[in-house]
Write a protein that holds these residues in place. Structure first.
Motif, mmCIF file in Angstrom:
data_model
loop_
_atom_site.group_PDB
_atom_site.id
_atom_site.type_symbol
_atom_site.label_atom_id
_atom_site.label_comp_id
_atom_site.label_asym_id
_atom_site.label_seq_id
_atom_site.Cartn_x
_atom_site.Cartn_y
_atom_site.Cartn_z
ATOM 1 N N UNK A 70 -6.758 -3.287 25.395
ATOM 2 C CA UNK A 70 -6.446 -2.933 26.781
ATOM 3 C C UNK A 70 -5.118 -3.524 27.246
ATOM 4 N N UNK A 71 -4.462 -2.769 28.096
ATOM 5 C CA UNK A 71 -3.236 -3.223 28.742
ATOM 6 C C UNK A 71 -3.440 -3.049 30.243
ATOM 7 N N UNK A 72 -3.182 -4.109 31.001
ATOM 8 C CA UNK A 72 -3.242 -4.018 32.448
ATOM 9 C C UNK A 72 -4.607 -4.225 33.080
ATOM 10 N N UNK A 73 -5.557 -4.778 32.326
ATOM 11 C CA UNK A 73 -6.845 -5.100 32.959
ATOM 12 C C UNK A 73 -6.638 -6.222 33.977
ATOM 13 N N UNK A 74 -7.373 -6.226 35.085
ATOM 14 C CA UNK A 74 -7.256 -7.321 36.052
ATOM 15 C C UNK A 74 -7.639 -8.672 35.428
ATOM 16 N N UNK A 75 -7.168 -9.735 36.024
ATOM 17 C CA UNK A 75 -7.394 -11.090 35.509
ATOM 18 C C UNK A 75 -8.869 -11.475 35.477
ATOM 19 N N UNK A 76 -9.716 -10.812 36.276
ATOM 20 C CA UNK A 76 -11.135 -11.177 36.263
ATOM 21 C C UNK A 76 -11.898 -10.562 35.085
ATOM 22 N N UNK A 77 -11.222 -9.844 34.220
ATOM 23 C CA UNK A 77 -11.762 -9.430 32.922
ATOM 24 C C UNK A 77 -11.384 -10.525 31.943
ATOM 25 N N UNK A 78 -12.387 -11.138 31.307
ATOM 26 C CA UNK A 78 -12.107 -12.259 30.399
ATOM 27 C C UNK A 78 -12.448 -11.894 28.964
ATOM 28 N N UNK A 79 -11.449 -12.004 28.086
ATOM 29 C CA UNK A 79 -11.705 -11.793 26.658
ATOM 30 C C UNK A 79 -12.540 -12.962 26.153
ATOM 31 N N UNK A 80 -13.598 -12.648 25.392
ATOM 32 C CA UNK A 80 -14.505 -13.698 24.927
ATOM 33 C C UNK A 80 -14.700 -13.718 23.419
ATOM 34 N N UNK A 81 -14.357 -12.623 22.732
ATOM 35 C CA UNK A 81 -14.537 -12.594 21.278
ATOM 36 C C UNK A 81 -13.560 -11.605 20.658
ATOM 37 N N UNK A 82 -13.112 -11.941 19.459
ATOM 38 C CA UNK A 82 -12.191 -11.063 18.740
ATOM 39 C C UNK A 82 -12.439 -11.233 17.248
ATOM 40 N N UNK A 83 -12.341 -10.108 16.512
ATOM 41 C CA UNK A 83 -12.548 -10.172 15.071
ATOM 42 C C UNK A 83 -11.968 -8.924 14.428
ATOM 43 N N UNK A 84 -11.399 -9.106 13.249
ATOM 44 C CA UNK A 84 -10.974 -7.978 12.436
ATOM 45 C C UNK A 84 -11.446 -8.226 11.013
ATOM 46 N N UNK A 85 -12.183 -7.272 10.465
ATOM 47 C CA UNK A 85 -12.636 -7.345 9.078
ATOM 48 C C UNK A 85 -12.002 -6.182 8.332
ATOM 49 N N UNK A 86 -11.172 -6.486 7.349
ATOM 50 C CA UNK A 86 -10.495 -5.447 6.586
ATOM 51 C C UNK A 86 -11.478 -4.662 5.726
ATOM 52 N N UNK A 87 -12.529 -5.328 5.246
ATOM 53 C CA UNK A 87 -13.524 -4.664 4.402
ATOM 54 C C UNK A 87 -14.919 -5.105 4.837
ATOM 55 N N UNK A 88 -15.724 -4.132 5.207
ATOM 56 C CA UNK A 88 -17.121 -4.399 5.550
ATOM 57 C C UNK A 88 -17.927 -3.164 5.187
ATOM 58 N N UNK A 89 -19.229 -3.209 5.382
ATOM 59 C CA UNK A 89 -20.046 -2.031 5.103
ATOM 60 C C UNK A 89 -19.766 -0.902 6.097
ATOM 61 N N UNK A 90 -18.999 -1.195 7.154
ATOM 62 C CA UNK A 90 -18.609 -0.206 8.160
ATOM 63 C C UNK A 90 -17.147 0.219 8.013
ATOM 64 N N UNK A 91 -16.481 -0.222 6.945
ATOM 65 C CA UNK A 91 -15.051 0.052 6.774
ATOM 66 C C UNK A 91 -14.241 -1.087 7.358
ATOM 67 N N UNK A 92 -13.002 -0.787 7.739
ATOM 68 C CA UNK A 92 -12.154 -1.778 8.416
ATOM 69 C C UNK A 92 -12.559 -1.775 9.892
ATOM 70 N N UNK A 93 -13.001 -2.939 10.405
ATOM 71 C CA UNK A 93 -13.594 -2.996 11.749
ATOM 72 C C UNK A 93 -12.821 -3.955 12.653
ATOM 73 N N UNK A 94 -12.434 -3.446 13.823
ATOM 74 C CA UNK A 94 -11.784 -4.225 14.885
ATOM 75 C C UNK A 94 -12.792 -4.394 16.009
ATOM 76 N N UNK A 95 -12.884 -5.609 16.546
ATOM 77 C CA UNK A 95 -13.801 -5.920 17.656
ATOM 78 C C UNK A 95 -13.057 -6.784 18.663
#
Length: 183
Positions: A70-95
């Motif tokens: 996201x770009x431009x979300x208000x400050x009261x939106x707080x990012x709490x988790x992030x992950x990137x897996x290049x290889x998983x049973x779901x393919x390459x996954x961004x969270x």
């Protein structure tokens, strides 16, 4: 002599048990005093906002699809988790997970794996409603489930899902803010 040996050893056994109980009381007393004098505030929000800039740059370099954030979300939106897996049973996954202004969970999830399997997993079994929603100039499929609702966009090589416990309005706002490159 045999009797004195038995008396001495049974007396020593009672002293050892008594000493252990006294030691435990001293430890518990110390812990109680420490608890009273160490400041703590249970009213504070346990959710810790994070920065995801480095992970986003890394994922955008490594992923075989355009990674959305996201770009431009208000400050009261707080990012709490992030992950990137290049290889998983779901393919390459961004969270990328957020808490919305009402403390509800919303996340952006992407994969180049099999869409149906991925959607079922990240939405916890939400089902398509047959209705679409426009967000950010794009058409998204609306899913509803017992735990999470979702907006789903399928493109060649990538499935993007905006999902969570947040209400549909918050999910739509997050979807509308998504961009695949800085700018």
């Amino acid at each position: 002599m045999g009797d004195h040996g038995r008396v001495a050893s049974s007396k020593r056994g009672r002293q050892t048990a008594r000493d252990m109980v006294l030691s435990m009381l001293v430890v518990l007393l110390g812990a109680g005093i420490a608890y009273l004098f160490i400041p703590h505030d249970d009213s504070l929000d346990p959710v810790r906002p994070i920065s995801y800039d480095v992970e986003l740059v890394t994922a955008r370099r490594a992923a075989p699809y355009p990674v959305a954030a996201p770009v431009g979300l208000p400050a009261d939106w707080r990012a709490t988790s992030v992950d990137y897996e290049a290889q998983s049973d779901q393919g390459a996954v961004w969270h990328l997970g957020f808490m919305d202004p009402d403390n509800e969970y919303a996340a952006v999830k992407q994969s180049d794996g099999r869409p149906e399997k991925f959607i079922t997993k990240v939405t916890h079994g939400a089902e398509p409603t047959g209705r679409n929603r426009t967000a950010g100039g794009e058409e998204w499929e609306h899913y509803e489930g017992p735990k999470y609702d979702a907006l789903v966009r399928r493109e060649p090589g990538v499935t993007t899902v905006v999902t969570g416990t947040a209400p549909l309005g918050s999910l739509t706002r997050l979807a509308a803010a998504l961009e695949t490159s800085e700018g």
